[in-house]
Write a protein that holds these residues in place. Structure first.
Motif, PDB file in Angstrom:
ATOM      1  N   GLN A  67     -77.328 -34.346   9.443  1.00 40.67           N
ATOM      2  CA  GLN A  67     -78.689 -34.045   9.939  1.00 40.67           C
ATOM      3  C   GLN A  67     -79.102 -32.643   9.477  1.00 40.67           C
ATOM      4  O   GLN A  67     -80.181 -32.426   8.895  1.00 40.67           O
ATOM      5  CB  GLN A  67     -78.683 -34.116  11.478  1.00 40.67           C
ATOM      6  N   ASP A  68     -78.180 -31.695   9.639  1.00 40.76           N
ATOM      7  CA  ASP A  68     -78.459 -30.307   9.272  1.00 40.76           C
ATOM      8  C   ASP A  68     -78.645 -30.173   7.754  1.00 40.76           C
ATOM      9  O   ASP A  68     -79.589 -29.534   7.266  1.00 40.76           O
ATOM     10  CB  ASP A  68     -77.304 -29.426   9.748  1.00 40.76           C
ATOM     11  N   VAL A  69     -77.756 -30.840   6.997  1.00 39.98           N
ATOM     12  CA  VAL A  69     -77.803 -30.751   5.526  1.00 39.98           C
ATOM     13  C   VAL A  69     -79.122 -31.330   5.009  1.00 39.98           C
ATOM     14  O   VAL A  69     -79.797 -30.739   4.163  1.00 39.98           O
ATOM     15  CB  VAL A  69     -76.596 -31.498   4.916  1.00 39.98           C
ATOM     16  N   LEU A  70     -79.521 -32.495   5.592  1.00 43.34           N
ATOM     17  CA  LEU A  70     -80.749 -33.142   5.113  1.00 43.34           C
ATOM     18  C   LEU A  70     -81.992 -32.426   5.609  1.00 43.34           C
ATOM     19  O   LEU A  70     -83.073 -32.550   5.026  1.00 43.34           O
ATOM     20  CB  LEU A  70     -80.747 -34.616   5.530  1.00 43.34           C
ATOM     21  N   THR A  71     -81.853 -31.635   6.655  1.00 45.77           N
ATOM     22  CA  THR A  71     -82.996 -30.862   7.142  1.00 45.77           C
ATOM     23  C   THR A  71     -83.185 -29.594   6.318  1.00 45.77           C
ATOM     24  O   THR A  71     -84.292 -29.241   5.932  1.00 45.77           O
ATOM     25  CB  THR A  71     -82.779 -30.497   8.631  1.00 45.77           C
ATOM     26  N   HIS A  72     -82.064 -28.917   6.001  1.00 45.80           N
ATOM     27  CA  HIS A  72     -82.160 -27.611   5.336  1.00 45.80           C
ATOM     28  C   HIS A  72     -81.801 -27.610   3.847  1.00 45.80           C
ATOM     29  O   HIS A  72     -82.143 -26.649   3.141  1.00 45.80           O
ATOM     30  CB  HIS A  72     -81.260 -26.594   6.057  1.00 45.80           C
ATOM     31  N   HIS A  73     -81.083 -28.636   3.351  1.00 43.39           N
ATOM     32  CA  HIS A  73     -80.647 -28.589   1.946  1.00 43.39           C
ATOM     33  C   HIS A  73     -80.879 -29.901   1.214  1.00 43.39           C
ATOM     34  O   HIS A  73     -80.144 -30.231   0.281  1.00 43.39           O
ATOM     35  CB  HIS A  73     -79.140 -28.259   1.872  1.00 43.39           C
ATOM     36  N   ALA A  74     -81.916 -30.657   1.626  1.00 43.01           N
ATOM     37  CA  ALA A  74     -82.106 -31.995   1.023  1.00 43.01           C
ATOM     38  C   ALA A  74     -82.307 -31.902  -0.491  1.00 43.01           C
ATOM     39  O   ALA A  74     -81.800 -32.751  -1.235  1.00 43.01           O
ATOM     40  CB  ALA A  74     -83.289 -32.688   1.675  1.00 43.01           C
ATOM     41  N   ASP A  75     -82.987 -30.858  -0.901  1.00 41.09           N
ATOM     42  CA  ASP A  75     -83.264 -30.744  -2.347  1.00 41.09           C
ATOM     43  C   ASP A  75     -81.969 -30.698  -3.164  1.00 41.09           C
ATOM     44  O   ASP A  75     -81.865 -31.275  -4.237  1.00 41.09           O
ATOM     45  CB  ASP A  75     -84.101 -29.494  -2.637  1.00 41.09           C
ATOM     46  N   LYS A  76     -80.922 -30.071  -2.601  1.00 39.87           N
ATOM     47  CA  LYS A  76     -79.639 -30.027  -3.337  1.00 39.87           C
ATOM     48  C   LYS A  76     -78.807 -31.268  -3.049  1.00 39.87           C
ATOM     49  O   LYS A  76     -78.224 -31.880  -3.928  1.00 39.87           O
ATOM     50  CB  LYS A  76     -78.843 -28.783  -2.917  1.00 39.87           C
TER      51      LYS A  76
END
Ligand SMILES: Cc1ncc(COP(=O)(O)O)c(CN)c1O
Ligand SMILES: O=C(O)/C=C/CC(=O)O
Length: 415
Positions: A67-76
């Motif tokens: 959830q955190d990764v897709l919220t803050h780093h989805a572009d990567k």
């Protein structure tokens, strides 16, 4: 499913076999992978596949991190990544290995791979010329044999005992080859809680092996998926810890300490070797799963991996104990087995003359499955052994499975 489809489609007009490459025609199915299909039926107690217990997967934590990764780093996380892998993860893993194994970050570079199984293929692709001599343990991880076989090495199998590869026998072999002006390319070892035997190479043998590598100029591939799963005894540093020149190519994986479904492992080696394997990987799959890499990065960086490992150990130790107790209680005289301090497997040796591959059908009909030992030997010349896994089924099923197996073995011994 595929059999049904094959039957429905029939052989049709194509002579399919004629289209395959010679190498494809020589490929053999993995006994472990095929067995996983065979024992899907619920009434068979499978002691076969080296599957982690699903109960050890940190599902809630993965959900939270994803959830955190897709919220803050989805572009990567959803984009192509570099072939070597997500740099913050590679750096975090290098620090983690330095802290846990005393492997200086200044000595190694990390490349992320699609499981350490891919690392084995990349090693074959990068280092094996047809006819190169590759030393393996007898028995050894059968899918490593399958990965290397594709590159046509000449296997030299060195026997094992309760302290791992018999390095003195390797030294004798090296001396003979040296007298003939021959060299080996690399030694492949599963140094800690070996697959399939569960045993661990002793500290003296690790030190002797690295000395021999220097003396006879060969590399060491140290494949170590199980090192963290220690239930008793004291930790031993990896062979890589003693490597001052860059001769050891170390393989790690998240499969047994996080989840195999991530298909995420790593190679820790000298930058010169990493660079060549990076180029090889560019042609294989471009990059490892980036979403999995970012989740794994947070999981390690924020300390959740170090928290989870003791919980996995606590979960597996009673299962290892249950299998050892059941073997002691039920197995007939003349049957021997290893007593591993960790890992996922116990290796059983039956009296000479019993072929565990031929016995398999009877065992499955009695409701228990194992992996016959033959495929774990490079020359498939040992038939009276088998590998048992204790991590996947609960203790009471382990006991029942060993009891059923003992009945099959007893009948076989009387036949
Ligand atoms: C010795 C060994 N090496 C490599 C692998 C492959 O692991 P991964 O899931 O990382 O591809 C396994 C998996 N059982 C193994 O036992
Ligand atoms: O049982 C093993 O050694 C390997 C397990 C991974 C696989 O499912 O092929």
């Amino acid at each position: 499913m595929e059999e049904k489809l094959m039957r429905k489609l029939g052989s049709g007009s194509l002579d399919f076999e004629t289209y395959f490459s010679d190498k494809a025609k020589s490929m053999k199915a993995s006994e472990i992978r095929e067995l996983l299909k065979l024992v899907e039926s619920s009434d068979v107690i499978s002691l076969a596949g080296g599957l982690p217990a699903p109960e050890t997967f940190p599902v809630e934590k993965i959900k939270e991190i994803a959830q955190d990764v897709l919220t803050h780093h989805a572009d990567k996380a959803l984009q192509y990544g570099t072939t070597k892998g997500f740099t913050p993860l590679r750096l975090t893993l290098a620090d983690w290995m330095e802290k846990r194994y005393g492997i200086p970050t200044s000595k190694v570079e990390i490349m992320m791979v699609a499981g350490s199984q891919q690392a084995l293929d990349l090693i074959g692709r990068t280092f094996i010329n047809p006819g190169d001599m590759v030393v393996v343990e007898g028995p050894t991880y059968l899918a490593a044999l399958n990965a290397f076989k594709y590159y046509d090495p000449e296997f030299i199998s060195i026997p094992m005992d309760d302290s791992g590869m018999m390095v003195d026998l390797l030294e004798e072999k090296l001396r003979k080859l040296n007298a003939e002006g021959k060299k080996i390319k690399f030694v492949y070892t599963v140094s800690t809680f070996q697959n399939p035997m569960g045993v661990t190479m002793s500290l003296d043998r690790r030190k002797r092996l690295i000395e021999l590598a220097r003396e006879y100029d060969f590399l060491i591939v140290e494949d170590s998926p199980y090192a963290e799963l220690r239930y008793s005894g004291e930790p031993i540093p990896p062979i890589k810890h003693f490597d001052d020149e860059g001769r050891v190519i170390y393989l790690g994986t998240f499969s047994k300490i996080l989840a195999p479904g991530f298909r995420l492992g790593w190679i820790a080696a000298h930058p010169h070797f990493i660079r060549k394997m990076e180029i090889a990987k560019q042609a294989v799959d471009l990059c490892a799963n980036t979403l999995a890499q970012l989740i794994a990065w947070k999981y390690v960086e924020e300390g959740y991996l170090d928290e989870q490992i003791p919980k996995i150990i606590e979960f597996y130790k009673p299962r290892r104990d249950a299998m050892l107790e059941a073997l002691e209680e039920y197995m007939p005289e003349g049957v021997r087995w290893t007593k591993p301090e960790g890992g996922m497997f116990i290796w059983v040796t039956l009296p000479e003359g019993i072929d565990t591959k031929l016995m398999m059908e009877k065992a499955v009909s009695k409701g228990v499955a194992y992996v016959p030992g033959e495929a774990f030997f490079a020359h498939r010349d040992v038939k009276n052994t088998m590998r048992l896994n204790f991590t996947y089924v609960p203790e009471e099923k382990i006991r029942e499975g060993v009891k059923r197996l003992a009945e099959v073995i007893e009948e076989e011994m009387k036949a």
